[in-house]
Design a protein around this motif. Sequence first.
Motif, short mmCIF file in Angstrom:
data_model
loop_
_atom_site.label_atom_id
_atom_site.label_comp_id
_atom_site.label_asym_id
_atom_site.label_seq_id
_atom_site.Cartn_x
_atom_site.Cartn_y
_atom_site.Cartn_z
N TYR A 273 0.86 -1.18 0.00
CA TYR A 273 0.00 0.00 0.00
C TYR A 273 0.89 1.23 0.00
CZ TYR A 273 -3.63 3.26 1.39
OH TYR A 273 -4.50 4.32 1.44
N HIS B 207 -7.74 4.68 -2.07
CA HIS B 207 -7.22 3.44 -1.47
C HIS B 207 -6.92 2.39 -2.54
CE1 HIS B 207 -7.69 5.02 2.44
NE2 HIS B 207 -9.01 5.00 2.46
N PHE C 77 -4.08 0.42 6.41
CA PHE C 77 -3.97 -0.26 5.12
C PHE C 77 -2.54 -0.74 4.86
CE2 PHE C 77 -7.98 1.98 3.97
CZ PHE C 77 -8.67 0.86 3.60
#
Lengths: 372, 323
Positions: free
Chosen positions: B16, B53, B280
Amino acid sequence: MAFNATYFDGNSSKSHSVEIYPNYSSWRISFSDSILPKQDINWQVNDIKKSEVYTKDIVVFTYGKDFPFQRIESADIDFIDYINNSNNDLLSTKVDVVLHKSVGRSILILVFAIIAFAIGMYFYVIPTIAVGFAKNLPSKSVISFGDYVYRTLSPTLTIDNKQSEKLQDFVDALTIQSEFPIDIKVATSDDLNAFALSGGKIVVFSSLLEKIQNENQLAALIGHEISHIENRHVLKSVSRNLSSAIFISIIFGDVNGVTAILGENAHLFSQLSYSRSLEKEADIFGLELLRNNNLDLHGMPELFQILKDESLVDIPAYLSNHPILQDRIQYTSEIAETQKSFTENTLLKEKWVLLKKELQQNIEEQKTEIDE
Amino acid sequence: MEVISGLKTEKKKFSYFGKGSEFAVIYLKNIVLTVLTIGLYYPWAKVELLKYHYQSTALDQNRFTFHGTGKEVFRGFIKLYAVIVVLYALVLYALQTQNTVVLGFAMATFYLFFILLIPFAIHGAARYRASRSSWKGIYFKYLGDRMELFWKCVTGALLTIVTLGLYGSWFSVDIRKYVISHLRFGNLSFDFKGKGETLFWINLKFVFLFYLTLGIYSFWYFKELWSFYADNTEITQDGKKVNFRFTMQPGDIFELMIVNFFLIAFTFGLATPWVAVRTFKFIFRFLEIEEGLDTDSIQQVKYDNYDDAAGDDFLDILDIDLV
């Protein structure tokens, strides 16, 4: 000018290294990794879809009107620069580029905007809406709200029925143009206080009534309270005071808090203090009422003088502020001086005498009780 | 593992790339726009955060993309509010009649309807999210049947009530299996092999050990739970199966949660975007796909152009998130 990117044809997940030669109206995509030479592809800028979100290190585009859609991903800094500097809305969003130029500054500005907005809501928008709501509530609802508050308060009040009746007679003899029927009560108490509730209820405390010397002063007091009722001052103040609390409980998602707020605050209704401008409005209204009823306007400043004298000894809940009281004596006196000659209102005088007699009797009864 | 040169079949790692400050700008911008429009902007805000995201998540060096639009999500909310308004109107009408039987009937309808909407919402959300998600130009697709899921939910819920909640673990696994096994990614299919009894023991252990250890067991519980979900999720490519792996340890979960807690508590919530990014980053750092998956030869299949976001919106209102 060529930029490096990864290309997907939409049919398979196979990634291809490509070079992009962007033009004003089309992009030429040339394959650099194929063992077999593959033909260049052209993307029409009008059919390119940007990803509609800003991530600093990567740009992503999809292409094509019909499925399967082609795709390009690029982490080439020069390409990202090219996109960010592009004036074409199809390729980049100017606002986002500006916002992300100096991230720290943007965060500060945005946080400031949110706080400013919240403050504006809290101090201006919400109270204005609340007051507007109070202004436009149907009379029926205002009356039932007042009744609700009165029911909640009544266990703490000792109502003197005989005096209330006499005082009601006095009020009925007044010429009043009111949206709400006035229902006045005398409550036995040592506090020098009187208050109005929404929808027409007025409560006068016995000790204040005892201090009043003539019908002009009494009418001044009543006129002042009626103004609070007529102009919905109670409801406006309550809405304004509670709106912020209600706003906060809504923000924090506690809707049950709203009903609790109303319930918990019932006791405050007897001690509501209004803003100076609302008090002045009520004073002027009271003077007008005196004038319409052929009463001496000096009743108003006299009433304030009584309160002022008394409050030297014992600060009452009702109007405890000396400078304000002095100010009010002054401006009401000035208005009183402008009054021309008028015929005496004998009916009100009569009613006042009856009430005073009742009060006198009461005081004597109390005295004898104490003596015994 | 069969070694065939040219195939990209090594172990696949997620990562991420989001940055707290970058996400904060997007997050705060959307709050400003949402409050200025008294909430009307919310669908667009939701979509932009999702897009961020997705685009920050990479597998095998390529990013995911969320293709949903604010307009679709907005239309979903309109549909949903229409239903909710009708339900509220029914209850308000019943309140006015002051008849307890009518009121009871209205309240029952209200709640029942709300609960019965959930399976349809799961179906709609799964289908919408899947059809709007892509990676390497390949799209996801959800092929579940609305009514099949509905009856599964009804029987599962009834059994859970009858067994005083004991069946809950089997119910939850059943629904997960149904949704995952009907998910496609190009020509890849998925399956969930977890068993209800495994989840039941994980939950039972939690109930006992939570109090015994004054809550400290939670970190082991989350490790077991997340590993249970990930390790039992299987991808099939041309008849060959590979698994997800979740390698986070209880200590990592402890670090994640404690730091998140302090970040939120000491900044009065201002750290929310940083916490989201941190979470995340953490989760994807520990998520991987076993070796054997050839990520270069996935074939696109028919596109499911499903633009109804109402189900997704309903789960949003109930604060339920898929995955």
